[in-house]
Design a protein around this motif. Structure first.
Motif, PDB file in Angstrom:
ATOM      1  N   ALA A   1      12.287  26.569  -3.914  1.00  0.00           N
ATOM      2  CA  ALA A   1      12.764  25.185  -3.943  1.00  0.00           C
ATOM      3  C   ALA A   1      12.519  24.479  -2.608  1.00  0.00           C
ATOM      4  O   ALA A   1      12.363  23.265  -2.559  1.00  0.00           O
ATOM      5  N   ARG A   2      12.471  25.251  -1.534  1.00  0.00           N
ATOM      6  CA  ARG A   2      12.322  24.652  -0.207  1.00  0.00           C
ATOM      7  C   ARG A   2      10.871  24.569   0.255  1.00  0.00           C
ATOM      8  O   ARG A   2      10.585  23.958   1.269  1.00  0.00           O
ATOM      9  N   SER A   3       9.958  25.238  -0.450  1.00  0.00           N
ATOM     10  CA  SER A   3       8.619  25.396   0.103  1.00  0.00           C
ATOM     11  C   SER A   3       7.517  24.856  -0.798  1.00  0.00           C
ATOM     12  O   SER A   3       7.182  25.438  -1.822  1.00  0.00           O
ATOM     13  N   PRO A   4       6.902  23.733  -0.405  1.00  0.00           N
ATOM     14  CA  PRO A   4       5.765  23.214  -1.173  1.00  0.00           C
ATOM     15  C   PRO A   4       4.627  24.229  -1.255  1.00  0.00           C
ATOM     16  O   PRO A   4       3.921  24.288  -2.260  1.00  0.00           O
ATOM     17  N   GLU A   5       4.461  25.034  -0.212  1.00  0.00           N
ATOM     18  CA  GLU A   5       3.391  26.021  -0.233  1.00  0.00           C
ATOM     19  C   GLU A   5       3.628  27.048  -1.342  1.00  0.00           C
ATOM     20  O   GLU A   5       2.724  27.380  -2.120  1.00  0.00           O
ATOM     21  N   LEU A   6       4.856  27.536  -1.440  1.00  0.00           N
ATOM     22  CA  LEU A   6       5.172  28.481  -2.513  1.00  0.00           C
ATOM     23  C   LEU A   6       4.991  27.818  -3.876  1.00  0.00           C
ATOM     24  O   LEU A   6       4.514  28.436  -4.823  1.00  0.00           O
ATOM     25  N   GLN A   7       5.360  26.548  -3.970  1.00  0.00           N
ATOM     26  CA  GLN A   7       5.232  25.848  -5.254  1.00  0.00           C
ATOM     27  C   GLN A   7       3.762  25.728  -5.659  1.00  0.00           C
ATOM     28  O   GLN A   7       3.411  25.901  -6.827  1.00  0.00           O
ATOM     29  N   ARG A   8       2.905  25.449  -4.661  1.00  0.00           N
ATOM     30  CA  ARG A   8       1.465  25.366  -4.965  1.00  0.00           C
ATOM     31  C   ARG A   8       0.926  26.723  -5.396  1.00  0.00           C
ATOM     32  O   ARG A   8       0.151  26.825  -6.340  1.00  0.00           O
ATOM     33  N   GLU A   9       1.324  27.763  -4.665  1.00  0.00           N
ATOM     34  CA  GLU A   9       0.885  29.108  -5.011  1.00  0.00           C
ATOM     35  C   GLU A   9       1.323  29.463  -6.432  1.00  0.00           C
ATOM     36  O   GLU A   9       0.562  29.999  -7.221  1.00  0.00           O
ATOM     37  N   LEU A  10       2.565  29.158  -6.726  1.00  0.00           N
ATOM     38  CA  LEU A  10       3.086  29.498  -8.047  1.00  0.00           C
ATOM     39  C   LEU A  10       2.335  28.750  -9.138  1.00  0.00           C
ATOM     40  O   LEU A  10       1.991  29.320 -10.180  1.00  0.00           O
ATOM     41  N   ALA A  11       2.054  27.457  -8.876  1.00  0.00           N
ATOM     42  CA  ALA A  11       1.314  26.675  -9.871  1.00  0.00           C
ATOM     43  C   ALA A  11      -0.032  27.338 -10.154  1.00  0.00           C
ATOM     44  O   ALA A  11      -0.469  27.443 -11.303  1.00  0.00           O
ATOM     45  N   GLU A  12      -0.670  27.824  -9.114  1.00  0.00           N
ATOM     46  CA  GLU A  12      -1.976  28.432  -9.344  1.00  0.00           C
ATOM     47  C   GLU A  12      -1.851  29.761 -10.099  1.00  0.00           C
ATOM     48  O   GLU A  12      -2.631  30.050 -11.003  1.00  0.00           O
ATOM     49  N   TYR A  13      -0.864  30.570  -9.733  1.00  0.00           N
ATOM     50  CA  TYR A  13      -0.695  31.825 -10.468  1.00  0.00           C
ATOM     51  C   TYR A  13      -0.322  31.575 -11.932  1.00  0.00           C
ATOM     52  O   TYR A  13      -0.654  32.355 -12.819  1.00  0.00           O
ATOM     53  N   ARG A  14       0.368  30.469 -12.186  1.00  0.00           N
ATOM     54  CA  ARG A  14       0.685  30.158 -13.586  1.00  0.00           C
ATOM     55  C   ARG A  14      -0.582  29.789 -14.350  1.00  0.00           C
ATOM     56  O   ARG A  14      -0.717  30.113 -15.529  1.00  0.00           O
ATOM     57  N   GLU A  15      -1.500  29.088 -13.673  1.00  0.00           N
ATOM     58  CA  GLU A  15      -2.793  28.814 -14.322  1.00  0.00           C
ATOM     59  C   GLU A  15      -3.490  30.133 -14.646  1.00  0.00           C
ATOM     60  O   GLU A  15      -4.068  30.311 -15.718  1.00  0.00           O
ATOM     61  N   LEU A  16      -3.425  31.040 -13.686  1.00  0.00           N
ATOM     62  CA  LEU A  16      -4.056  32.342 -13.911  1.00  0.00           C
ATOM     63  C   LEU A  16      -3.419  33.052 -15.108  1.00  0.00           C
ATOM     64  O   LEU A  16      -4.124  33.600 -15.962  1.00  0.00           O
ATOM     65  N   CYS A  17      -2.102  33.017 -15.187  1.00  0.00           N
ATOM     66  CA  CYS A  17      -1.419  33.663 -16.309  1.00  0.00           C
ATOM     67  C   CYS A  17      -1.837  33.040 -17.642  1.00  0.00           C
ATOM     68  O   CYS A  17      -1.976  33.734 -18.649  1.00  0.00           O
ATOM     69  N   ALA A  18      -2.048  31.713 -17.638  1.00  0.00           N
ATOM     70  CA  ALA A  18      -2.479  31.056 -18.873  1.00  0.00           C
ATOM     71  C   ALA A  18      -3.870  31.531 -19.276  1.00  0.00           C
ATOM     72  O   ALA A  18      -4.152  31.774 -20.447  1.00  0.00           O
ATOM     73  N   VAL A  19      -4.733  31.680 -18.297  1.00  0.00           N
ATOM     74  CA  VAL A  19      -6.088  32.136 -18.598  1.00  0.00           C
ATOM     75  C   VAL A  19      -6.073  33.585 -19.098  1.00  0.00           C
ATOM     76  O   VAL A  19      -6.782  33.936 -20.044  1.00  0.00           O
TER      77      VAL A  19
ATOM     78  N   ALA B   1      -4.380  42.885  -7.380  1.00  0.00           N
ATOM     79  CA  ALA B   1      -5.013  42.565  -8.662  1.00  0.00           C
ATOM     80  C   ALA B   1      -4.950  41.067  -8.939  1.00  0.00           C
ATOM     81  O   ALA B   1      -5.945  40.454  -9.347  1.00  0.00           O
ATOM     82  N   MET B   2      -3.805  40.464  -8.700  1.00  0.00           N
ATOM     83  CA  MET B   2      -3.665  39.035  -8.972  1.00  0.00           C
ATOM     84  C   MET B   2      -4.578  38.217  -8.062  1.00  0.00           C
ATOM     85  O   MET B   2      -5.125  37.198  -8.473  1.00  0.00           O
ATOM     86  N   ASP B   3      -4.726  38.659  -6.829  1.00  0.00           N
ATOM     87  CA  ASP B   3      -5.633  37.943  -5.923  1.00  0.00           C
ATOM     88  C   ASP B   3      -7.071  38.008  -6.426  1.00  0.00           C
ATOM     89  O   ASP B   3      -7.797  37.015  -6.426  1.00  0.00           O
ATOM     90  N   LYS B   4      -7.484  39.192  -6.869  1.00  0.00           N
ATOM     91  CA  LYS B   4      -8.867  39.321  -7.365  1.00  0.00           C
ATOM     92  C   LYS B   4      -9.061  38.504  -8.629  1.00  0.00           C
ATOM     93  O   LYS B   4     -10.094  37.846  -8.810  1.00  0.00           O
ATOM     94  N   LEU B   5      -8.073  38.560  -9.519  1.00  0.00           N
ATOM     95  CA  LEU B   5      -8.194  37.812 -10.775  1.00  0.00           C
ATOM     96  C   LEU B   5      -8.254  36.313 -10.499  1.00  0.00           C
ATOM     97  O   LEU B   5      -9.005  35.574 -11.143  1.00  0.00           O
ATOM     98  N   ARG B   6      -7.483  35.909  -9.534  1.00  0.00           N
ATOM     99  CA  ARG B   6      -7.453  34.489  -9.197  1.00  0.00           C
ATOM    100  C   ARG B   6      -8.836  34.011  -8.726  1.00  0.00           C
ATOM    101  O   ARG B   6      -9.310  32.960  -9.141  1.00  0.00           O
ATOM    102  N   VAL B   7      -9.446  34.811  -7.886  1.00  0.00           N
ATOM    103  CA  VAL B   7     -10.775  34.429  -7.397  1.00  0.00           C
ATOM    104  C   VAL B   7     -11.775  34.415  -8.559  1.00  0.00           C
ATOM    105  O   VAL B   7     -12.569  33.479  -8.708  1.00  0.00           O
ATOM    106  N   ALA B   8     -11.695  35.436  -9.404  1.00  0.00           N
ATOM    107  CA  ALA B   8     -12.678  35.554 -10.482  1.00  0.00           C
ATOM    108  C   ALA B   8     -12.480  34.492 -11.565  1.00  0.00           C
ATOM    109  O   ALA B   8     -13.446  34.043 -12.174  1.00  0.00           O
ATOM    110  N   LEU B   9     -11.229  34.105 -11.798  1.00  0.00           N
ATOM    111  CA  LEU B   9     -10.953  33.281 -12.974  1.00  0.00           C
ATOM    112  C   LEU B   9     -10.651  31.823 -12.668  1.00  0.00           C
ATOM    113  O   LEU B   9     -10.489  31.022 -13.580  1.00  0.00           O
ATOM    114  N   ARG B  10     -10.615  31.485 -11.417  1.00  0.00           N
ATOM    115  CA  ARG B  10     -10.310  30.097 -11.079  1.00  0.00           C
ATOM    116  C   ARG B  10     -11.224  29.105 -11.798  1.00  0.00           C
ATOM    117  O   ARG B  10     -10.746  28.057 -12.258  1.00  0.00           O
TER     118      ARG B  10
END
Lengths: 81, 194
Positions: free
Chosen positions: A34-52, B177-186
């Protein structure tokens, strides 16, 4: 007692996005989030990854499922909506 | 535009969500057409039962219908939001039925999924192939950690317990693993710049 030290939140983002943090860790992580825009950006990207990741081998649901959804939302409609 | 667009652009997803928030069923139907295969496949994989997967997909889209106005674009794409909802509903179901361990045993015994059929729509199959390639490119222990976390909803300490590896090792595997997947799948994200 699986944990003697707290990992830095930036190292927990991927696990949080996967839902793989321990319940006891989630609260502290979300407070940091909640306090960190950097963490929020990181999380948004990992959520995109999870969707893929979810889109491996996509398969069509049964055709009748769509009608069930529409029936359900119709039934749930309030008159003024 | 002459060709029929198979996958709406991310801003079209967002436009649909705005219409859904206003109670427009046609928009819900359109979003369903776009994203239900992804959600249904994920739910099948997680629950192991097509009938359960249908309920999870229904509940997920019903939640979208109720909560469309609460979606925040800054937090990611519409697809990512739906996948988060869907995983959460599937995990609720697994926990409610206390079947995690039974399912996990079954999943551990199950063969790797087949490569996708060639006749799938192009954009989708490109993404699908990329996911396969990226997962296949991981060292086996990392791939296993991702599978246990993502598809079975195990926490890192549960994965450590399951595999008999130290928790610290599991944490490194997941991160790596998540870091590698992120690079590969972005390049295959539903939306590149949320």
């Amino acid at each position: 007692m699986t944990q003697s030290r707290q990992d830095p939140p930036i190292e927990q983002v991927a696990a949080y996005a996967l839902g793989a943090l321990e319940p006891a860790e989630v609260h502290a992580f979300e407070a940091a989030l909640a306090r960190s825009p950097e963490l929020q950006r990181e999380l948004a990207e990992y959520r995109e990854l999870c969707a893929v990741l979810a889109s491996a081998e996509p398969d069509q649901p049964p055709a009748a499922l769509k009608q069930r959804l529409l029936d359900r939302v119709r039934a749930s409609r309030t008159p003024d909506r | 535009m002459a060709s029929s667009t198979v996958t709406p652009a991310p801003d079209l997803d967002r436009a649909l969500l705005l219409r859904i928030a206003q109670g427009e069923e046609a928009a819900l139907a359109e979003l369903y057409d776009h994203l239900s295969p992804t959600l249904y496949t994920l739910a099948c994989r997680m629950t192991g039962e097509p009938a359960d997967a249908e309920e999870v997909v229904l509940d997920s889209f019903a939640q979208v219908w109720r909560d469309a106005a609460r979606y925040e674009h800054a937090r990611g794409s519409v697809a990512a939001w739906l996948v988060t909802i869907c995983r959460s509903r599937a995990l609720d179901l697994l926990r409610a039925r206390g079947r995690r361990d039974r399912l996990s045993a079954a999943a551990a015994a199950a063969p790797e999924p087949e490569a996708p059929a060639a006749d799938r729509r192009l954009e989708r199959s490109e993404r699908c192939n990329a996911v396969y390639g990226a997962l296949a490119g991981l060292p086996a222990p990392q791939r296993q950690a991702i599978r246990l976390a993502y598809f079975e909803g195990l926490s890192q300490s549960e994965i450590a317990e399951r595999t008999g590896e130290p928790l610290g090792t599991i944490k490194s595997r997941v991160r790596s693993a998540m870091d590698k997947l992120r690079v590969a799948l972005r390049p295959y994200y539903f939306e590149t710049e949320p």
